[in-house]
Write an enzyme that holds these catalytic residues in place. Structure first.
Site, PDB file in Angstrom:
ATOM      1  CG  ASN A  57      -0.375  -0.105   2.537  1.00  0.00           C
ATOM      2  OD1 ASN A  57       0.688  -0.696   2.709  1.00  0.00           O
ATOM      3  ND2 ASN A  57      -1.031   0.458   3.533  1.00  0.00           N
ATOM      4  CB  ILE A  58       1.732   3.650  -2.291  1.00  0.00           C
ATOM      5  CG1 ILE A  58       2.605   2.435  -2.656  1.00  0.00           C
ATOM      6  CG2 ILE A  58       2.526   4.953  -2.412  1.00  0.00           C
ATOM      7  CD1 ILE A  58       2.982   2.360  -4.124  1.00  0.00           C
ATOM      8  CD  GLU A  59      -1.451   4.866   4.512  1.00  0.00           C
ATOM      9  OE1 GLU A  59      -0.945   5.712   5.286  1.00  0.00           O
ATOM     10  OE2 GLU A  59      -2.162   3.917   4.892  1.00  0.00           O
ATOM     11  CB  CYS A  85      -5.225  -1.424  -1.701  1.00  0.00           C
ATOM     12  SG  CYS A  85      -6.587  -0.623  -0.859  1.00  0.00           S
ATOM     13  CD  GLU A  94      -5.401  -5.894  -1.240  1.00  0.00           C
ATOM     14  OE1 GLU A  94      -4.796  -4.804  -1.113  1.00  0.00           O
ATOM     15  OE2 GLU A  94      -6.256  -6.279  -0.430  1.00  0.00           O
ATOM     16  CB  CYS A 100     -10.982  -2.464   0.189  1.00  0.00           C
ATOM     17  SG  CYS A 100     -10.278  -1.868  -1.366  1.00  0.00           S
ATOM     18  CB  CYS A 131      -8.607  -4.648  -3.779  1.00  0.00           C
ATOM     19  SG  CYS A 131      -7.479  -3.270  -3.469  1.00  0.00           S
TER      20      CYS A 131
HETATM   21  N1  THU Z   1      -5.269  -1.422   2.556  1.00  0.00           N
HETATM   22  C1  THU Z   1      -4.701  -2.244   1.629  1.00  0.00           C
HETATM   23  O1  THU Z   1      -3.619  -1.967   1.091  1.00  0.00           O
HETATM   24  N2  THU Z   1      -5.349  -3.388   1.308  1.00  0.00           N
HETATM   25  C2  THU Z   1      -6.483  -3.841   1.915  1.00  0.00           C
HETATM   26  O2  THU Z   1      -6.946  -4.926   1.619  1.00  0.00           O
HETATM   27  C3  THU Z   1      -7.139  -3.012   2.933  1.00  0.00           C
HETATM   28  C4  THU Z   1      -6.548  -1.675   3.176  1.00  0.00           C
HETATM   29  C5  THU Z   1      -4.536  -0.221   2.966  1.00  0.00           C
HETATM   30  C6  THU Z   1      -5.102   1.095   2.523  1.00  0.00           C
HETATM   31  C7  THU Z   1      -4.524   2.021   3.593  1.00  0.00           C
HETATM   32  O3  THU Z   1      -3.211   2.411   3.198  1.00  0.00           O
HETATM   33  C8  THU Z   1      -4.415   1.165   4.828  1.00  0.00           C
HETATM   34  O4  THU Z   1      -4.485  -0.179   4.371  1.00  0.00           O
HETATM   35  C9  THU Z   1      -5.504   1.410   5.852  1.00  0.00           C
HETATM   36  O5  THU Z   1      -6.760   1.365   5.287  1.00  0.00           O
END
Ligand code: THU
Length: 130
Positions: free
Chosen positions: A42-44, A53, A55, A90, A93
Site C-alpha cells: 500500500n502507498i499512502e 492498496c 493488491e 477492500c 480491490c
Molecule cells: N489497505 C490495503 O492496502 N489493502 C487492503 O486490503 C485493505 C486496506 C490499505 C489502505 C490504507 O493504506 C491502509 O491499508 C488502511 O486502510
C-alpha cells in the site's frame, strides 16, 4: 509455490509499505497467468484518497507488464507485525481482482484460501455490459 510461500512473500512486500498515516502495512503477492510473481504494497498520500492498496499495486504492476490473468493472490496486513488477523481485501480491490481473476482465482489470507464468490458473489462484470 505453496499458498504459505505466497503469503510469506506478501508479508515481505508489506515491509515496503508506505503508510505514515494509517501505520497499517499491507503487502500482496500474486501468481500471474505466465507463472511470474508480482508483489505490491500500500502507498499512502497526504491527500488520503490518493492512497492505493497493496493488491491493486501488485495487479497493476502485473498488467502493465503484459499479464492478462491472475491465478492466485495473497494478502497480508498488520499494524503491529502480527499477521494472523486476516486482511480482507477492500471492495475496490475485489472488483479489480474480478477483472483479471474470475471464479477460480485463489485469494490467500492468513486464515486460508478463499474464492471471489466468498466476497463478491453478485459482482458487476463485462457480462453486465452486453
Ligand atoms: N489497505 C490495503 O492496502 N489493502 C487492503 O486490503 C485493505 C486496506 C490499505 C489502505 C490504507 O493504506 C491502509 O491499508 C488502511 O486502510
Amino acid at each position: 509455490m505453496t499458498s504459505k510461500e505466497l503469503f510469506d512473500l506478501a508479508v515481505r512486500a508489506s515491509e515496503r509499505s508506505y503508510s505514515p498515516y494509517s501505520r497499517f502495512r499491507v503487502g500482496a503477492a500474486l501468481i500471474a497467468g505466465s507463472g511470474k510473481i508480482y508483489t505490491g504494497c500500500n502507498i499512502e498520500n497526504a491527500s488520503y484518497s490518493m492512497t492505493i492498496c497493496a493488491e491493486r499495486t501488485a495487479i497493476f504492476k502485473a498488467v502493465s507488464e503484459g499479464e492478462k490473468e491472475i491465478r492466485a493472490i495473497a494478502v497480508a496486513g498488520s499494524a503491529d507485525d502480527d499477521y494472523s488477523v486476516p486482511c480482507t481485501p477492500c471492495g475496490a480491490c475485489l472488483q479489480v481482482m474480478a477483472e483479471f481473476g474470475g471464479d477460480d482465482l485463489m485469494i490467500i489470507l492468513s486464515d486460508g484460501e478463499h474464492g471471489l464468490n466468498d466476497f463478491l458473489p453478485l459482482r458487476f462484470s463485462e457480462k453486465n455490459l452486453k
